[in-house]
Structures are given as structure tokens and as C-alpha cells.
Design an enzyme around this catalytic site. Structure first.
Site, PDB file in Angstrom:
ATOM      1  N   CYS A  85       0.948  -1.100  -0.094  1.00  0.00           N
ATOM      2  CA  CYS A  85      -0.054   0.099   0.022  1.00  0.00           C
ATOM      3  C   CYS A  85       0.963   1.297  -0.162  1.00  0.00           C
ATOM      4  CB  CYS A  85      -1.158  -0.004   1.227  1.00  0.00           C
ATOM      5  SG  CYS A  85      -2.305   1.029   0.563  1.00  0.00           S
ATOM      6  N   HIS A 177      -3.399  -5.510   1.370  1.00  0.00           N
ATOM      7  CA  HIS A 177      -2.724  -5.786   2.541  1.00  0.00           C
ATOM      8  C   HIS A 177      -2.598  -7.032   2.918  1.00  0.00           C
ATOM      9  CE1 HIS A 177      -2.491  -1.536   4.149  1.00  0.00           C
ATOM     10  NE2 HIS A 177      -3.495  -1.350   3.261  1.00  0.00           N
ATOM     11  N   GLU A 179      -0.709  -8.577   4.902  1.00  0.00           N
ATOM     12  CA  GLU A 179      -0.391  -8.829   6.356  1.00  0.00           C
ATOM     13  C   GLU A 179      -1.622  -8.947   7.107  1.00  0.00           C
ATOM     14  OE1 GLU A 179      -0.084  -5.851   4.845  1.00  0.00           O
ATOM     15  OE2 GLU A 179      -0.635  -4.426   5.975  1.00  0.00           O
TER      16      GLU A 179
HETATM   17  N1  GLN Z   1      -3.563   6.209   0.924  1.00  0.00           N
HETATM   18  C1  GLN Z   1      -2.312   6.055   1.636  1.00  0.00           C
HETATM   19  C2  GLN Z   1      -1.161   6.779   0.744  1.00  0.00           C
HETATM   20  O1  GLN Z   1      -1.023   6.769  -0.320  1.00  0.00           O
HETATM   21  C3  GLN Z   1      -2.079   4.622   1.633  1.00  0.00           C
HETATM   22  C4  GLN Z   1      -3.215   3.758   2.189  1.00  0.00           C
HETATM   23  C5  GLN Z   1      -2.515   2.534   3.143  1.00  0.00           C
HETATM   24  O2  GLN Z   1      -1.455   2.395   3.256  1.00  0.00           O
HETATM   25  N2  GLN Z   1      -3.438   1.757   3.690  1.00  0.00           N
HETATM   26  O3  GLN Z   1      -0.343   6.917   1.566  1.00  0.00           O
END
Ligand code: GLN
Length: 196
Positions: A85, A177, A179
Site C-alpha cells: 500500500c 494488505h 499482512e
Molecule cells: N492512501 C495511502 C497513501 O497513499 C495508503 C493507504 C494505506 O497504506 N493503507 O499513503
């Protein structure tokens, strides 16, 4: 070999990654001499075979990477990186948000928060190229997508909006995610890929 896995612990969901890697190592038959620990300084990173860059807020993590003098050490880190992410955003070459200084370790352009407000969070069963067994149940939280890739990048999964999982050599990055939940197949694949 005894594994030493670091989780970048500047901001974001650090403990979930620690737990997931511990479970993956246990399932792979590693004993207590393999370790998973938090990385906050260049000296911590020097101990690791692999580094996880967790989800969180990429603008904040980027700022803290600079503040903790980790930018160049991560860029020249010889081990594998498992990024999720916000971590995926940081691995890119192009982010298009001046608050993020990407590490440029995977040749890709990413679009932050690509799913917009209406679908800030959702779950999907994904076919992941190269992953044995069932579809991977993926949790997306304000997730990015990869909008273009360069040489040497392998696409592992996509959704309608774009690419959501990629691999390049020792590195893997996911919009979602892995994890969360207790499916450690992607963690185990990453560890095997780097010889652990
Ligand atoms: N939207 C976040 C970003 O760009 C990422 C979201 C997340 O890691 N769950 O930093």
C-alpha cells in the site's frame, strides 16, 4: 539460514507485518533464531536480509525516511523489499505528489488513493500469477494502483482500475494488505524468492 527481517517502523501498520512474517517463518519451519524486528535507523537496516515497508500514510513515511536518514540506505539496501500500500507508493519511480519522494526501486508510476472516496476500502478475491492454490483474499484500504510499468517489472495481479501486485527481482509490492488475515502465501513466496 537464520532470517533477519526488518519492518520499517516509522508510521503505519508495523505490528501486523511483524506477526505475518513470524507466522510465515514458523510455517516454513524456521526456529526462534530467525528474527523479525523494527527498523528505525540505518544501523537497524544493516542487520536485515529483507525489509517490509508497511501501509500507512506515504507522505508521512516519506518525510520520516528523510528525517531518519534512511533514504540512501534503503535505496542501496541489497536485500529484498516487501512493500504494501503506502509502501508500494514509496517503491515507485513516479508518484505525482510532491510530498512523496519515491525511492525509485521499481520502475512504475502509481496513482495514490486511486479508488476514490466511494471505494476507500473493499475486499476482492484475486488471481495472483504464480501463486499456488486458491485466489488471494485481498483487503484494499485507500489503495494505490500502478498505472504504468517499465522494464524488468512482472505484473502479478490486476483489477479493473489497474495493476495491484508487482515483482521485480527480489522486490514485491502490493496495493492491498497481505499482512491482514492469516494467509501467509505471499510472505512465504517472497522469503523463498530471496533464499530464506
Ligand atoms: N492512501 C495511502 C497513501 O497513499 C495508503 C493507504 C494505506 O497504506 N493503507 O499513503
Amino acid at each position: 539460514m537464520d532470517a533477519k527481517i526488518g519492518v520499517l517502523a516509522l508510521q503505519g501498520n508495523v505490528s501486523e507485518h511483524i506477526d505475518a512474517f513470524l507466522l510465515a517463518l514458523e510455517r516454513m519451519g524456521h526456529g526462534p533464531s530467525s528474527e523479525v524486528f523494527e527498523v528505525r535507523r540505518p544501523a537497524d537496516l544493516a542487520e536485515c536480509h529483507a525489509l517490509a515497508i508497511p501501509g500507512g500514510e506515504s507522505t508521512t513515511i516519506s518525510r520520516l525516511i528523510g528525517k531518519n536518514q534512511l533514504y540512501e540506505p534503503i535505496r542501496s539496501f541489497p536485500g529484498g523489499i516487501f512493500a504494501t500500500c503506502a509502501g508500494m507508493v514509496l517503491m515507485a519511480t513516479e508518484v505525482g505528489d510532491p510530498r512523496v519522494r519515491p525511492l525509485g526501486l521499481m520502475e512504475m508510476a502509481v496513482d495514490r488513493n486511486a479508488f476514490g472516496r466511494q471505494r476507500e476500502s473493499f475486499e476482492a478475491d484475486l488471481a495472483v500469477d504464480g501463486l499456488n492454490g486458491d485466489a488471494f483474499h485481498a483487503v484494499f484500504i485507500r489503495a494505490p494502483v500502478v498505472t504504468s510499468i517499465g522494464t524488468g517489472m512482472r505484473v502479478l495481479a490486476r483489477v479493473e482500475k489497474g495493476i495491484v501486485a508487482v515483482e521485480k527481482g527480489k522486490h514485491m509490492a502490493f496495493s492491498f494488505h497481505p499482512e491482514l488475515g492469516n494467509d501467509t502465501r505471499l510472505h512465504e513466496w517472497f522469503l523463498k524468492n530471496i533464499g530464506i
